[in-house]
Write a protein that holds these residues in place. Structure first.
Motif, PDB file in Angstrom:
ATOM      1  N   LEU A  91      -9.884  -6.144   7.292  1.00  0.00           N
ATOM      2  CA  LEU A  91     -10.881  -6.739   6.406  1.00  0.00           C
ATOM      3  C   LEU A  91     -10.937  -6.077   5.034  1.00  0.00           C
ATOM      4  CD1 LEU A  91     -13.794  -7.201   8.982  1.00  0.00           C
ATOM      5  CD2 LEU A  91     -12.058  -8.862   8.271  1.00  0.00           C
ATOM      6  N   ASP A  92      -9.966  -5.219   4.747  1.00  0.00           N
ATOM      7  CA  ASP A  92      -9.920  -4.521   3.461  1.00  0.00           C
ATOM      8  C   ASP A  92      -9.868  -5.558   2.325  1.00  0.00           C
ATOM      9  OD1 ASP A  92      -9.496  -2.950   1.277  1.00  0.00           O
ATOM     10  OD2 ASP A  92      -7.796  -1.855   2.110  1.00  0.00           O
ATOM     11  N   THR A  93     -10.778  -5.451   1.363  1.00  0.00           N
ATOM     12  CA  THR A  93     -10.867  -6.431   0.272  1.00  0.00           C
ATOM     13  C   THR A  93      -9.626  -6.418  -0.620  1.00  0.00           C
ATOM     14  OG1 THR A  93     -12.074  -4.790  -1.054  1.00  0.00           O
ATOM     15  CG2 THR A  93     -13.382  -6.366   0.209  1.00  0.00           C
ATOM     16  N   GLU A  94      -8.891  -5.298  -0.634  1.00  0.00           N
ATOM     17  CA  GLU A  94      -7.684  -5.216  -1.462  1.00  0.00           C
ATOM     18  C   GLU A  94      -6.489  -5.896  -0.795  1.00  0.00           C
ATOM     19  OE1 GLU A  94      -6.865  -1.235  -2.604  1.00  0.00           O
ATOM     20  OE2 GLU A  94      -8.803  -0.947  -3.629  1.00  0.00           O
ATOM     21  N   LEU A  95      -6.665  -6.243   0.492  1.00  0.00           N
ATOM     22  CA  LEU A  95      -5.595  -6.933   1.212  1.00  0.00           C
ATOM     23  C   LEU A  95      -5.696  -8.434   0.925  1.00  0.00           C
ATOM     24  CD1 LEU A  95      -3.271  -6.563   3.225  1.00  0.00           C
ATOM     25  CD2 LEU A  95      -4.926  -6.842   5.071  1.00  0.00           C
ATOM     26  N   LYS A  96      -4.765  -8.974   0.104  1.00  0.00           N
ATOM     27  CA  LYS A  96      -4.863 -10.364  -0.376  1.00  0.00           C
ATOM     28  C   LYS A  96      -4.210 -11.370   0.575  1.00  0.00           C
ATOM     29  CE  LYS A  96      -6.980  -8.827  -3.956  1.00  0.00           C
ATOM     30  NZ  LYS A  96      -8.454  -8.980  -4.036  1.00  0.00           N
ATOM     31  N   GLN A  97      -3.104 -10.990   1.200  1.00  0.00           N
ATOM     32  CA  GLN A  97      -2.472 -11.908   2.141  1.00  0.00           C
ATOM     33  C   GLN A  97      -1.703 -11.129   3.199  1.00  0.00           C
ATOM     34  OE1 GLN A  97       0.091 -14.268  -0.408  1.00  0.00           O
ATOM     35  NE2 GLN A  97       1.833 -12.903  -0.060  1.00  0.00           N
ATOM     36  N   ILE A  98      -1.543 -11.747   4.369  1.00  0.00           N
ATOM     37  CA  ILE A  98      -0.855 -11.124   5.491  1.00  0.00           C
ATOM     38  C   ILE A  98       0.129 -12.126   6.073  1.00  0.00           C
ATOM     39  CG2 ILE A  98      -1.139  -9.920   7.696  1.00  0.00           C
ATOM     40  CD1 ILE A  98      -4.032  -9.474   7.036  1.00  0.00           C
ATOM     41  N   SER A  99       1.346 -11.679   6.283  1.00  0.00           N
ATOM     42  CA  SER A  99       2.357 -12.561   6.873  1.00  0.00           C
ATOM     43  C   SER A  99       2.159 -12.657   8.381  1.00  0.00           C
ATOM     44  CB  SER A  99       3.760 -12.025   6.567  1.00  0.00           C
ATOM     45  OG  SER A  99       3.979 -10.814   7.280  1.00  0.00           O
ATOM     46  N   MET A 100       2.772 -13.677   8.987  1.00  0.00           N
ATOM     47  CA  MET A 100       2.679 -13.827  10.431  1.00  0.00           C
ATOM     48  C   MET A 100       3.349 -12.644  11.131  1.00  0.00           C
ATOM     49  SD  MET A 100       1.556 -15.397  12.964  1.00  0.00           S
ATOM     50  CE  MET A 100       0.942 -16.878  12.172  1.00  0.00           C
ATOM     51  N   GLY A 101       4.436 -12.109  10.539  1.00  0.00           N
ATOM     52  CA  GLY A 101       5.107 -10.946  11.135  1.00  0.00           C
ATOM     53  C   GLY A 101       4.179  -9.741  11.190  1.00  0.00           C
ATOM     54  N   ALA A 102       3.409  -9.532  10.120  1.00  0.00           N
ATOM     55  CA  ALA A 102       2.463  -8.411  10.087  1.00  0.00           C
ATOM     56  C   ALA A 102       1.357  -8.593  11.123  1.00  0.00           C
ATOM     57  CB  ALA A 102       1.868  -8.267   8.690  1.00  0.00           C
TER      58      ALA A 102
ATOM     59  N   TYR B 142       1.489  -0.349   7.278  1.00  0.00           N
ATOM     60  CA  TYR B 142       1.863  -1.725   7.609  1.00  0.00           C
ATOM     61  C   TYR B 142       2.488  -2.423   6.390  1.00  0.00           C
ATOM     62  CZ  TYR B 142      -0.785  -1.466  11.990  1.00  0.00           C
ATOM     63  OH  TYR B 142      -1.231  -1.133  13.236  1.00  0.00           O
ATOM     64  N   GLU B 143       3.583  -3.109   6.638  1.00  0.00           N
ATOM     65  CA  GLU B 143       4.168  -3.982   5.603  1.00  0.00           C
ATOM     66  C   GLU B 143       3.552  -5.355   5.805  1.00  0.00           C
ATOM     67  OE1 GLU B 143       8.410  -3.951   5.319  1.00  0.00           O
ATOM     68  OE2 GLU B 143       8.526  -1.839   5.944  1.00  0.00           O
ATOM     69  N   TRP B 144       2.483  -5.612   5.066  1.00  0.00           N
ATOM     70  CA  TRP B 144       1.716  -6.834   5.301  1.00  0.00           C
ATOM     71  C   TRP B 144       2.493  -8.114   4.959  1.00  0.00           C
ATOM     72  CZ3 TRP B 144      -1.930  -5.848   8.437  1.00  0.00           C
ATOM     73  CH2 TRP B 144      -2.648  -4.642   8.363  1.00  0.00           C
ATOM     74  N   GLY B 145       3.648  -7.936   4.345  1.00  0.00           N
ATOM     75  CA  GLY B 145       4.456  -9.111   4.046  1.00  0.00           C
ATOM     76  C   GLY B 145       5.703  -9.207   4.901  1.00  0.00           C
ATOM     77  N   MET B 146       5.816  -8.385   5.959  1.00  0.00           N
ATOM     78  CA  MET B 146       7.025  -8.348   6.785  1.00  0.00           C
ATOM     79  C   MET B 146       7.279  -9.711   7.444  1.00  0.00           C
ATOM     80  SD  MET B 146       5.497  -5.941   9.862  1.00  0.00           S
ATOM     81  CE  MET B 146       7.117  -5.488  10.453  1.00  0.00           C
ATOM     82  N   ALA B 147       8.563 -10.051   7.552  1.00  0.00           N
ATOM     83  CA  ALA B 147       8.940 -11.371   8.089  1.00  0.00           C
ATOM     84  C   ALA B 147       8.674 -11.453   9.580  1.00  0.00           C
ATOM     85  CB  ALA B 147      10.419 -11.649   7.779  1.00  0.00           C
ATOM     86  N   GLU B 148       8.962 -10.375  10.296  1.00  0.00           N
ATOM     87  CA  GLU B 148       8.728 -10.376  11.741  1.00  0.00           C
ATOM     88  C   GLU B 148       8.388  -8.964  12.201  1.00  0.00           C
ATOM     89  OE1 GLU B 148      13.263  -9.903  13.418  1.00  0.00           O
ATOM     90  OE2 GLU B 148      12.504 -11.931  13.079  1.00  0.00           O
ATOM     91  N   SER B 149       7.773  -8.879  13.379  1.00  0.00           N
ATOM     92  CA  SER B 149       7.334  -7.574  13.893  1.00  0.00           C
ATOM     93  C   SER B 149       8.532  -6.752  14.367  1.00  0.00           C
ATOM     94  CB  SER B 149       6.365  -7.775  15.054  1.00  0.00           C
ATOM     95  OG  SER B 149       7.057  -8.277  16.189  1.00  0.00           O
ATOM     96  N   ASP B 150       8.271  -5.437  14.600  1.00  0.00           N
ATOM     97  CA  ASP B 150       9.325  -4.553  15.102  1.00  0.00           C
ATOM     98  C   ASP B 150       9.584  -4.758  16.589  1.00  0.00           C
ATOM     99  OD1 ASP B 150       9.565  -3.470  12.595  1.00  0.00           O
ATOM    100  OD2 ASP B 150       8.183  -1.797  12.999  1.00  0.00           O
ATOM    101  N   GLY B 151       8.707  -5.486  17.239  1.00  0.00           N
ATOM    102  CA  GLY B 151       8.869  -5.716  18.675  1.00  0.00           C
ATOM    103  C   GLY B 151       8.289  -4.608  19.539  1.00  0.00           C
ATOM    104  N   ARG B 152       7.702  -3.607  18.917  1.00  0.00           N
ATOM    105  CA  ARG B 152       7.072  -2.503  19.661  1.00  0.00           C
ATOM    106  C   ARG B 152       5.918  -1.950  18.834  1.00  0.00           C
ATOM    107  NH1 ARG B 152      11.805  -0.672  17.498  1.00  0.00           N
ATOM    108  NH2 ARG B 152      11.659   1.143  16.106  1.00  0.00           N
ATOM    109  N   ALA B 153       5.058  -1.172  19.487  1.00  0.00           N
ATOM    110  CA  ALA B 153       3.893  -0.610  18.792  1.00  0.00           C
ATOM    111  C   ALA B 153       4.334   0.335  17.679  1.00  0.00           C
ATOM    112  CB  ALA B 153       2.997   0.125  19.783  1.00  0.00           C
ATOM    113  N   SER B 154       3.506   0.441  16.653  1.00  0.00           N
ATOM    114  CA  SER B 154       3.808   1.288  15.496  1.00  0.00           C
ATOM    115  C   SER B 154       3.880   2.759  15.897  1.00  0.00           C
ATOM    116  CB  SER B 154       2.746   1.107  14.414  1.00  0.00           C
ATOM    117  OG  SER B 154       2.677  -0.248  14.003  1.00  0.00           O
ATOM    118  N   GLY B 155       4.698   3.528  15.140  1.00  0.00           N
ATOM    119  CA  GLY B 155       4.869   4.950  15.444  1.00  0.00           C
ATOM    120  C   GLY B 155       3.579   5.742  15.332  1.00  0.00           C
ATOM    121  N   TYR B 156       2.792   5.472  14.276  1.00  0.00           N
ATOM    122  CA  TYR B 156       1.541   6.227  14.093  1.00  0.00           C
ATOM    123  C   TYR B 156       0.607   6.015  15.272  1.00  0.00           C
ATOM    124  CZ  TYR B 156      -1.753   2.402  13.222  1.00  0.00           C
ATOM    125  OH  TYR B 156      -2.587   1.323  13.387  1.00  0.00           O
ATOM    126  N   LEU B 157       0.593   4.772  15.814  1.00  0.00           N
ATOM    127  CA  LEU B 157      -0.303   4.463  16.922  1.00  0.00           C
ATOM    128  C   LEU B 157       0.150   5.166  18.200  1.00  0.00           C
ATOM    129  CD1 LEU B 157      -2.830   2.664  17.513  1.00  0.00           C
ATOM    130  CD2 LEU B 157      -1.227   1.137  18.663  1.00  0.00           C
TER     131      LEU B 157
END
Length: 411
Positions: free
Chosen positions: A361-372, A304-319
């Motif tokens: 909830l990963d403690t190393e994850l400091k911020q998440i964009s709305m796109g993410a 996941y690009e936790w800073g992405m501006a907007e979503s891809d519009g579809r489910a992730s490939g790994y999922l």
């Protein structure tokens, strides 16, 4: 009397034992002849004392020699020679009860050598099995299979050829080998001057050891082997179910040999049911473990690009790859008993739900964009809506706690 304690090499061949017994028989036949053909040269008290002393040494020698032998065929030959030896000397009036008592000790040694031999047989059967249902092309092939294993299924019998039987090829092979073991165990009981009830008890106890110790150990080791995957584990569960159902036929098999009714008060029951149940439970647990491990492998591919501006519009490939994997896996689970399939599905869903939650909830994850957040939400919705996961057990439901968390992150 030095020959009585002569140990060198005689335990290695039947001929060595035969020479040993022949010399002892010859000695005491001569003593008996002297006793009856002469007056006062020897007495009955003297020959009895000589025999009792010799018998103690003979038993000690045979007990030691039999403990060295790991070949069941040689142990069986030794037993036959001891019986002939005892019957011969008994004919001359020498007491031989202690020799027959010794045979019961050697019987235990014989059974141990049989168990070791059959452990190798079972391992080879499991190694060569393809863990796929048995295909039968013709009526002749079908009859050949059911002649080796007591399988009856009205629905399958109605099907046209070619068709498949639910168990894999190891099932009739294992069943046949258990019967062969019973025959081998029976051979030692012959000529021991024991009642049918005692022989029946011996056979059942040795068969119980085969099932609860040898076969059970082989099954447990098989289930833990790294190359045994989910498909193989499903087949093992099916196999053990059919073997468990066949235990009553093994009971009947022993009854037909000994003519001792299973309703007899002191009749020992076979413990095969617990052996196959334990193996099945172990296989079920291994399915849950391997399924969760596979889910973890897919989760590790999440990027996941936790800073992405907007979503891809579809489910992730790994999922989507994970869902495809679960689709094919749950299809295999349709062959399992309902409760096992449902538990496996619930276990997988819960594990995936927890893994996704931990990602957020990963403690190393400091911020998440709305796109993410939106991308993550699309993945969760895909999990909720996928029919291929819902249908096997109606149990696919991402926890509401996770959805609330996602909603919270999105605010």
């Amino acid at each position: 009397m030095g020959l009585i304690t002569l140990l060198r090499g005689i335990h290695e061949t039947v001929e060595g034992y035969r020479r040993y017994f022949n010399q002892i028989v010859g000695f005491f036949v001569v003593e008996d002849h002297i006793l009856h053909a002469t007056r006062g040269l020897v007495t009955r008290a003297f020959t009895d004392e000589l025999w009792n002393m010799a018998l103690s040494k003979i038993i000690a020698v045979l007990r030691t020699l039999s403990s060295y032998c790991d070949d069941p065929d040689l142990v069986l030959e030794l037993k036959n020679l001891i019986v002939i030896f005892a019957d011969t000397l008994q004919g001359y009036g020498f007491p031989v009860n202690r020799l027959f008592d010794l045979l019961f000790e050697i019987r235990d040694q014989y059974n141990e050598t049989l168990l070791k031999k059959w452990a190798l047989v079972f391992r080879e059967i499991f190694e060569l099995d393809n863990y796929s249902p048995i295909p039968v092309e013709t009526e002749e092939e079908y009859k050949q299979v059911i002649s080796r294993f007591p399988f009856h299924d009205a629905e399958i019998e109605k099907q046209d050829f070619p068709k498949k039987l639910p168990m894999s090829q190891s099932v009739p092979q294992i069943y046949t080998q258990v019967k062969e073991f019973i025959y081998a165990s029976l051979k030692f009981s012959e000529s021991l001057h024991r009642s049918s009830t005692e022989i029946d008890d011996m056979l059942r106890k040795s068969t119980n050891l085969l099932l609860t110790r040898t076969l059970s150990g082989c099954l447990q080791n098989l289930i833990k082997k790294p190359h045994i995957g989910l498909t193989e584990l499903v087949q093992i569960i099916i196999n053990t179910t059919h073997l468990e159902q066949a235990c009553r036929y093994l009971e009947e098999f022993i009854t037909n040999i000994t003519n001792v009714s299973p309703e007899t008060v002191h009749t020992t029951r076979l413990y095969g049911l617990s052996t196959f149940k334990d193996a099945r439970h172990a296989a079920e647990g291994e399915i849950y473990t391997k399924l969760n491990q596979k889910i973890d492998e897919f989760i590790q591919l999440a990027d996941y690009e936790w800073g992405m501006a907007e979503s891809d519009g579809r489910a992730s490939g790994y999922l989507m790859d994970l869902i495809n994997f679960l689709r094919s896996t749950f299809q295999v689970f349709t062959h399992l008993p309902g409760k096992v399939a449902q538990t496996a599905c619930m276990s997988a869903c819960k594990h995936l739900s927890t893994s996704l939650m931990q990602m957020l909830l990963d403690t190393e994850l400091k911020q998440i964009s709305m796109g993410a957040i939106q991308q993550f939400n699309l993945d969760v919705i895909q999990c909720e809506c996928d029919d291929c996961i819902q249908s096997p057990a109606k149990c696919w439901q991402i926890s509401t706690d996770m959805l609330k968390s996602i909603s919270h992150f999105g605010k």
